[in-house]
Design a protein around this motif. Structure first.
Motif, short mmCIF file in Angstrom:
data_model
loop_
_atom_site.label_atom_id
_atom_site.label_comp_id
_atom_site.label_asym_id
_atom_site.label_seq_id
_atom_site.Cartn_x
_atom_site.Cartn_y
_atom_site.Cartn_z
N GLY A 63 13.86 -1.93 32.53
CA GLY A 63 14.27 -0.64 33.09
C GLY A 63 15.08 -0.72 34.38
O GLY A 63 15.45 0.32 34.93
N THR A 66 18.42 1.15 34.31
CA THR A 66 18.36 2.58 33.95
C THR A 66 19.44 3.39 34.67
O THR A 66 19.62 3.28 35.88
N ARG A 72 19.36 12.27 31.32
CA ARG A 72 18.15 11.61 30.80
C ARG A 72 18.23 10.10 31.02
O ARG A 72 19.28 9.50 30.77
N PRO A 73 17.12 9.48 31.45
CA PRO A 73 17.16 8.04 31.68
C PRO A 73 17.37 7.24 30.39
O PRO A 73 16.72 7.51 29.37
N LYS A 75 18.41 2.95 29.11
CA LYS A 75 18.62 1.57 29.56
C LYS A 75 20.07 1.20 29.27
O LYS A 75 20.45 1.10 28.11
N THR A 126 14.96 7.32 37.23
CA THR A 126 13.91 7.84 36.36
C THR A 126 13.13 8.94 37.08
O THR A 126 12.81 9.98 36.51
N GLU A 133 12.99 17.92 35.80
CA GLU A 133 12.32 18.59 34.70
C GLU A 133 10.99 19.18 35.14
O GLU A 133 10.57 20.24 34.67
N TRP A 144 3.16 7.98 34.33
CA TRP A 144 3.57 8.01 32.92
C TRP A 144 5.09 7.92 32.82
O TRP A 144 5.64 7.11 32.06
N ALA A 145 5.78 8.76 33.61
CA ALA A 145 7.25 8.80 33.53
C ALA A 145 7.87 7.46 33.94
O ALA A 145 8.90 7.06 33.41
N SER A 147 6.55 4.54 33.54
CA SER A 147 5.91 3.39 32.89
C SER A 147 6.88 2.48 32.16
O SER A 147 6.52 1.37 31.77
N GLY A 148 8.13 2.90 31.99
CA GLY A 148 9.12 2.00 31.39
C GLY A 148 9.92 1.22 32.41
O GLY A 148 10.83 0.47 32.06
N ASN A 149 9.63 1.43 33.70
CA ASN A 149 10.33 0.71 34.76
C ASN A 149 9.37 -0.30 35.39
O ASN A 149 8.33 0.08 35.93
#
Ligand SMILES: Cc1cc2nc3c(=O)[nH]c(=O)nc-3n(C[C@H](O)[C@H](O)[C@H](O)COP(=O)(O)OP(=O)(O)OC[C@H]3O[C@@H](n4cnc5c(N)ncnc54)[C@H](O)[C@@H]3O)c2cc1C
Ligand code: FES
Ligand code: FES
Lengths: 181, 291
Positions: A63, A66, A72-73, A75, A126, A133, A144-145, A147-149
């Protein structure tokens, strides 16, 4: 001038496929010629010289690369540059205004949300998308938001604090101007 | 990492995409969310001559419930759209449970359910959900449309039965007759990791009696495993502890896990047993509470 008939020279016929794409990067329309296999991350870093976007793993896992695609985020190492044609891309360079930092940037500064700084651009983008939002996220929602980074320095505690700080700051600012809520 | 050279087309109409695939004679590949294909291109596990990017095709982003209650998921419906669709929890609890567990939030913004089922990763999440719910792929080619149950669609690891000139336009999940119940549980080592083991259960019940049961397993075999046979133990009665135990044993027996860096075969089998028990016990508790 274009002629009605023109034979394409052999060399040109065999040439690499190139596409012209127009992408709005940080509010500015950029038209570039790219080979379809060029990744968006490479177009941003090497083509447009916006080196704030980092490539960490180059395998779609971390991430760090990103950017925001139409808000929207995504990769950028896992998208082709040609696919951004007609879309809006925001990189970390597009976060700050003319003279002041984005609240998310301020938050990272104030709450020590970065150590080496490598993951920071991706984290901040992110986070920005999250706050756009959901202006009042819970700590869980922030985790949670994000968690991909991944943060190799493992500074998650302060990263989460930074985002919550930014959320609060943004809400206060929105309150002051009477906007929002 | 750079993919090897390929031609690229981004058609604006489905017919055009099908024509490009037809002309490609099997050397053209569809690009949807790209979250599986682009990593493979970069590693050069795949090096197609041509990519047919379907992201600009109109009318494929839908996530719609038809009047008969069936759910249609278009080829460009992203994982994140499914995750945000709170209304799915009632009629499609298995989908609602799985959506937040697929990959990570950033990947979910691009990746698609249909692409994931086409990709047929033995550790993917959606194929298991689709098989448990009896879903079908709608494929369109030069000679029209056909419908293929997902259980028959996935033909092996990373293999599906589509012809090279066919596009999967949507996946259709049938409406539950009676009340829908079920769930999805996945064990992952960290966010964004593929399943160490995953279990999808789709039930239909009339009062407290189970009228249909589907089950599928992911991560525990060379391909997604249809364990609906084991789920038959549940049909025709209430979700008693005994029936639940039989279904869990059947599922664990149907699993064909291999020991690897994610865990031993015995461990994964144990997880399958535990997850089936958990999902069904939760449903049984809900039924009891509703009664
Ligand atoms: C870091 C990371 C973590 C991930 N974790 C998970 C996970 O935990 N669980 C999981 O299930 N997946 C996971 N994935 C994969 C992700 O879910 C992909 O989005 C999905 O597998 C493929 O969908 P896509 O739309 O991205 O397809 P693409 O990558 O575009 O395509 C995949 C394949 O399907 C074919 N295809 C795609 N769409 C169609 C169509 N409409 N018709 C015919 N063929 C088509 C393509 O030609 C290609 O062969 C992960 C991916 C990444 C990068
Ligand atoms: S560099 Fe793109 S996800 Fe790591
Ligand atoms: S601050 Fe070093 S990787 Fe996150």
């Amino acid at each position: 001038m274009t002629s009605l008939f023109e034979e394409v020279p052999r060399a040109e016929e065999d040439a690499v496929p190139v596409r012209t794409v127009s992408v709005t990067v940080n509010g500015e329309r950029r038209t570039v010629k790219v080979e379809p296999r060029l990744l968006l991350a490479h177009m941003i870093r090497h083509g447009l010289k916006l080196t704030g976007t980092h490539t960490g793993c180059d395998t779609s896992n971390c991430g760090a690369c990103t950017v925001l695609l139409d808000g929207r985020p995504v990769k950028s190492c896992t998208m082709l540059a040609v696919q951004a044609d007609g879309h809006e891309v925001t990189t970390v360079e597009g976060l700050a205004g003319q003279s002041e930092l984005h609240p998310v940037q301020e938050g990272f500064k104030d709450e020590h949300g970065l150590q080496c700084g490598f993951c920071t651009p991706g984290m901040m983008l992110t986070a920005k998308a999250l706050l756009d939002e959901n202006p009042d996220p819970t700590e869980d929602e922030v985790r949670w938001a994000l968690s991909g980074n991944l943060c190799r320095c493992t500074g998650y505690q302060n990263i989460v604090k930074s985002v919550l700080w930014a959320a609060k700051k943004q809400r206060a600012a929105a309150g002051e101007t009477g906007a929002g809520e | 990492m750079y993919p090897s050279r390929f031609g690229y087309e981004s058609p604006r109409a489905l017919d055009e995409a099908i024509e490009l695939l037809t002309r490609g004679q099997g050397e053209a590949k569809i690009l949807a969310g790209g979250q599986s294909l682009i990593p493979m291109l970069k590693l050069r596990f795949a090096s197609p001559e041509m990519l047919v990017d379907i992201n600009n095709l109109p009318g494929l982003s839908h996530l719609t419930v038809d009047p008969d209650g069936s759910l249609r998921v278009g080829a460009l419906c992203r994982h994140s759209q499914l995750e945000r669709a709170a209304a799915l929890a009632g009629p499609f609890p298995t989908i609602a449970a799985a959506a937040p567990l697929v990959a990570d939030p950033i990947v979910r913004n691009r990746g698609t359910l249909v692409g994931s089922i086409c990709h047929a990763d033995p550790q993917g999440d959606w194929a298991a959900v689709a098989i448990a719910l009896g879903a079908s792929v709608v494929a369109q080619g030069p000679s029209g449309r056909r419908r293929i149950p997902v259980a028959d669609f996935v033909s092996g690891p990373f293999q599906n039965v589509l012809a090279y000139d066919e596009v999967a336009v949507e996946v259709v999940f049938p409406a539950a007759a009676g009340t829908a119940a079920g769930g999805y549980l996945k064990l992952e080592r960290r966010v964004g990791d593929f399943a160490t083991a995953g279990v999808a259960v789709g039930l239909e019940r009339s009062g407290s009696v189970v009228t249909r049961a589907g089950m599928a397993l992911t991560g525990v075999g060379g391909a997604t495993i249809d364990a609906s046979g084991a789920a038959q133990a549940l049909v025709g009665g209430e979700l008693t502890a005994d029936r639940i135990a039989r279904a869990a044993e059947g599922a664990a027996a149907a699993a064909k896990p291999r020991s690897d860096h994610r865990g031993s075969a015995a461990y994964k089998r144990h997880i399958v047993h535990t997850f089936v028990t958990r999902i069904l016990t939760r449903v049984a508790d809900d039924v009891e509470r509703a009664a």
